[in-house]
Design an enzyme around this catalytic site. Structure first.
Site, short mmCIF file in Angstrom:
data_model
loop_
_atom_site.label_atom_id
_atom_site.label_comp_id
_atom_site.label_asym_id
_atom_site.label_seq_id
_atom_site.Cartn_x
_atom_site.Cartn_y
_atom_site.Cartn_z
CG ASP A 167 -16.62 -20.20 -3.92
OD1 ASP A 167 -17.70 -19.70 -4.33
OD2 ASP A 167 -16.20 -21.29 -4.33
CD GLU B 250 -14.96 -22.38 -17.09
OE1 GLU B 250 -15.95 -23.12 -17.22
OE2 GLU B 250 -15.05 -21.23 -16.62
CD GLU C 93 -18.31 -15.68 -10.42
OE1 GLU C 93 -18.54 -16.21 -11.50
OE2 GLU C 93 -18.31 -14.46 -10.24
CD GLU C 94 -20.08 -23.41 -8.20
OE1 GLU C 94 -20.30 -23.70 -9.37
OE2 GLU C 94 -19.47 -24.16 -7.42
CD1 TRP D 2 -21.73 -13.02 -9.96
CD2 TRP D 2 -23.11 -13.67 -11.58
NE1 TRP D 2 -21.01 -13.78 -10.85
CE2 TRP D 2 -21.85 -14.20 -11.84
CE3 TRP D 2 -24.17 -13.98 -12.46
CZ2 TRP D 2 -21.59 -15.00 -12.96
CZ3 TRP D 2 -23.91 -14.77 -13.57
CH2 TRP D 2 -22.62 -15.27 -13.80
#
Ligand code: NAG
Ligand code: NAG
Ligand code: NAG
Ligand code: NAG
Ligand code: NAG
Ligand code: NAG
Ligand code: NAG
Length: 631
Positions: free
Chosen positions: A202, A430, A205-206, A146
């Site tokens: 960030d 989403e 999550e990238e 992750w």
């Protein structure tokens, strides 16, 4: 020359189209009323232990979405949960007393979660574990690969808990705040003070680096934290960093817009990103002046940035969904133009966030009784009113009324976009497709989408959160003349036992560098599985991921420095850890696990949290290689 009042009327009619606007307006009001109830229930349905859509979720844990496949969001994220609870606490403060048990459960769950050791680290001795982005639905560690750490979770959680603490204090419950809730908040503020100037991933999550959204919320948490500490008579470790965080925050402005991230390593991002819209709405204070360096939605730089961000998505090659919509109308908004996740579609929470941003700006003007247009914000206003000019307009000036109405109708037009793409049952996913048929996609029933709807309605209805930006005194935001790099204060961390946390002690760690040669295909991942909690106790679902960051064709290297949490008794002498490697195949196929059993000898473990590598392996994968599944 026509009077300004005549212009006002003409312009309103031109912008809205007189006959349809009343009908559309009524339909929008009806939608908002109906959807608001659905959205609040949608949030509660995703919270354990009684949430209808998330059986198995622990008490007080917010699950991102009930979706378990394509994509699997059946986890609890610290950021999403904190933003969700910020809105729940708002709703509670605005009168929905039935929400109090959820808030109490949240406090309890977070006190425990802070102590769960995880791949980002542990609470003791250095707080590193607080940067872990997500946990399983029962609050256990998630070991998978992750983007970690993420440094926005602790400040957002602190902000939510501070808001509730201030309410309790107003009810005479100062002692309860001091003994029970402050210890949870204090850990998070220690983390902010220690790590705000370190890189992290960030909110999407990238990318790793520094993120505007994170820095902005870090600042808020330290200021509010310092004020709460003073009220209850304790000291705040880390809060002294606030001025330097504020200094750093100013550096994201690039002269035209806000650069969303300073990214470490190579990337293809231009810097336009919704995090610059979501940050200002998260720290909105209707009483803060519009020139406040906290960068409220009404700040000229925030408004200029809003236009740059929105205009990026007016491009109908990028977003066919927005073709033919005029410059003065809201459109569907996504995360950033280079986005490829699910093909880079509009998100409900961003489109609704844009509306909230504009309602916030209006509230600030209304509270201060005036609206200033300067050279920086003029282009934003010109889109809505071509005759707009620089100046300060007080509330009794016709231009004030005109501009305020135009911005409100602009905000409503973003809500109307969400309305258009809300399915008949009111469920918000989403995303929704940027191209025909424009239907919902990615995770269904996303908690954050529902929460963003509720939050938007609060602002639209004139319900504002308590003020947090000090107008006077030592905590008043003043940007230091020089930004000093390397800002950090060693935090003090302790389990919040009065709120229910287990009385954990610093773990005894032996850090091993696992080094493996394994030729893999793109999409295949490699893990180490073995003895003890860090390696997942031989359960592949919780095995420890290796990194491919140094992988080349010449040297197919997979590796990780793994802080092994050793059993008591390993502190005095050497011990042996048993492990093997496992390949995770793409397309959801079975793992390929080594048939050999490996051992590594590690020296006595240490409780100082240093993470220093004490042993290193030199391995080559034994067994068959993987093949792409072609999905
Ligand atoms: C989302 O909610 C709807 C309506 O309650 C339900 O039919 C659907 O199964 C839910 N989807 C998921 C992934 O839980
Ligand atoms: C919590 O969830 C994890 C992963 O889903 C599972 O392995 C573990 O057994 C669960 N623990 C409890 C106490 O239910
Ligand atoms: C640390 O702060 C300095 C000074 O504001 C800034 O130049 C630098 O980019 C920051 N680095 C990180 C990773 O936050
Ligand atoms: C519009 O979007 C397309 C597709 O992403 C891109 O190639 C093009 O450069 C964009 N145009 C402008 C003016 O930004
Ligand atoms: C937690 O454990 C420490 C020793 O490890 C002890 O000093 C402290 O009193 C304990 N706290 C509670 C609340 O039990
Ligand atoms: C991988 O590369 C990083 C950065 O260059 C380096 O610090 C690290 O030691 C390398 N790992 C291995 C196992 O060689
Ligand atoms: C891994 O590959 C490197 C480079 O080819 C080689 O020097 C090393 O001996 C290999 N390790 C093992 C255990 O095969």
């Amino acid at each position: 020359m026509p009077s300004i009042a005549t212009l006002a009327l003409a312009s309103l009619l031109a912008v809205q189209g007189a006959s349809t606007s009343i009908h559309q307006g009524l339909a929008l009001e009806k939608y908002i009323k109906t959807e608001r109830a659905i959205a609040l229930q949608g949030v509660l349905d995703n919270i354990g232990p009684n949430g209808a859509k998330v059986p198995g979720a622990g008490r007080g844990l917010v699950i991102a979405s009930p979706s378990k496949v394509n994509p699997d969001y059946f986890y609890s994220w610290t950021r999403d949960a904190a933003l969700t609870f910020k809105t729940i606490i708002d709703d509670f403060l605005f009168g929905n007393r039935a929400l109090q048990p959820y808030i109490e459960d949240y406090i309890h769950s977070q006190a425990i979660l802070q102590t769960v050791s995880n791949p980002s680290g542990t609470l003791l001795p250095n707080g590193a574990g607080l940067g872990e982005p997500k946990f399983t639905v029962n609050g256990s560690r998630f070991n998978g690969n992750w983007g970690r750490p993420q440094r926005d979770g602790p400040p957002l959680r602190a902000v939510a808990l501070i808001q509730y603490s201030n309410y309790l204090i107003s009810q005479g419950k100062r002692d309860r705040v001091k003994t029970e809730i402050w210890p949870v908040i204090a850990n998070d503020l220690s983390y902010v003070g220690q790590y705000w100037n370190s890189t992290g991933f960030d909110l999407w999550e990238e990318v790793s680096g520094s993120s505007f959204f994170t820095t902005q919320n870090q600042y808020r948490s330290l200021v509010e934290g310092a004020a709460l500490a003073k009220t209850i008579g304790v000291s705040c470790t880390g809060c002294s960093q606030a001025p330097q965080v504020l200094c750093f925050l100013q550096s994201y402005w690039n002269g035209k817009s806000i650069t969303a991230n300073f990214i470490t390593g190579s990337h293809n991002r231009g810097g336009v990103d919704a995090n610059t819209i979501l940050g200002p709405i998260a720290l909105f204070d209707a009483h803060a002046p519009c020139d406040s360096p906290t960068l409220q939605p009404c700040h000229p730089r925030s408004l200029a940035n809003f236009k740059v961000f929105v205009d990026t998505f007016r491009n109908s090659t990028l977003y066919p969904i927005n073709a033919g919509i005029s410059q003065a109308k809201g459109i569907a908004l996504g995360r950033y133009p280079e986005d490829t996740y699910y093909n880079g579609n509009p998100w409900y929470l961003i489109t609704l966030g844009a509306a909230e941003f504009l309602y916030d700006a209006i509230a600030s003007w209304d509270k201060s009784g005036s609206l200033t247009i300067d050279a920086t914000s003029l282009p934003f206003f010109k889109d809505l009113y071509p005759l707009a000019r620089e100046g300060t307009f007080t509330w009794y000036h016709p231009s004030y009324y005109l501009l305020q109405r135009l911005v409100r109708s602009y905000a409503d037009s973003f809500v109307a976009i969400a309305q258009k793409h809300t399915p008949p049952n009111g469920m918000l996913a989403e995303q929704f497709l940027k191209s025909a048929p424009f239907t919902p996609t990615s995770a269904a029933n996303l908690t954050w989408s529902f929460a963003s709807f509720v939050s938007m309605t609060h602002r639209r209805d004139g319900h504002f959160p308590p003020s947090w930006v000090p107008r006077t005194g030592p905590l008043k935001p003043v940007v230091p003349s020089v930004c000093t790099p390397g800002g950090s204060v060693q935090g003090t961390y302790a389990p919040a036992t009065a709120a229910g946390a287990p009385n954990v002690t610093a773990p005894c760690l032996s850090t091993v560098r696992f080094v493996l040669n394994a030729t893999t295909y793109y999409g295949e991942n490699v893990y180490v599985t073995g003895d003890g909690p860090t390696l997942g106790g031989w359960d592949l679902a919780t095995a420890y991921p290796l990194l491919s960051s140094n992988y080349t064709a010449e040297r197919p290297l997979w590796w990780a420095d793994v802080p092994l949490d050793m059993p008591a008794g390993s502190a005095t002498g050497k011990s042996v850890v048993t492990y093997k490697y496992a390949r995770q195949q793409d397309c959801g196929r079975d793992w390929i696990v080594e048939e050999v059993e490996r051992t590594v000898e590690v020296p006595a473990c240490r409780t100082d949290g240093s993470g220093e590598v004490m042993a290193e392996t030199d391995d080559a994968f034994v067994g068959e290689g993987g093949k792409p599944g072609g999905c």
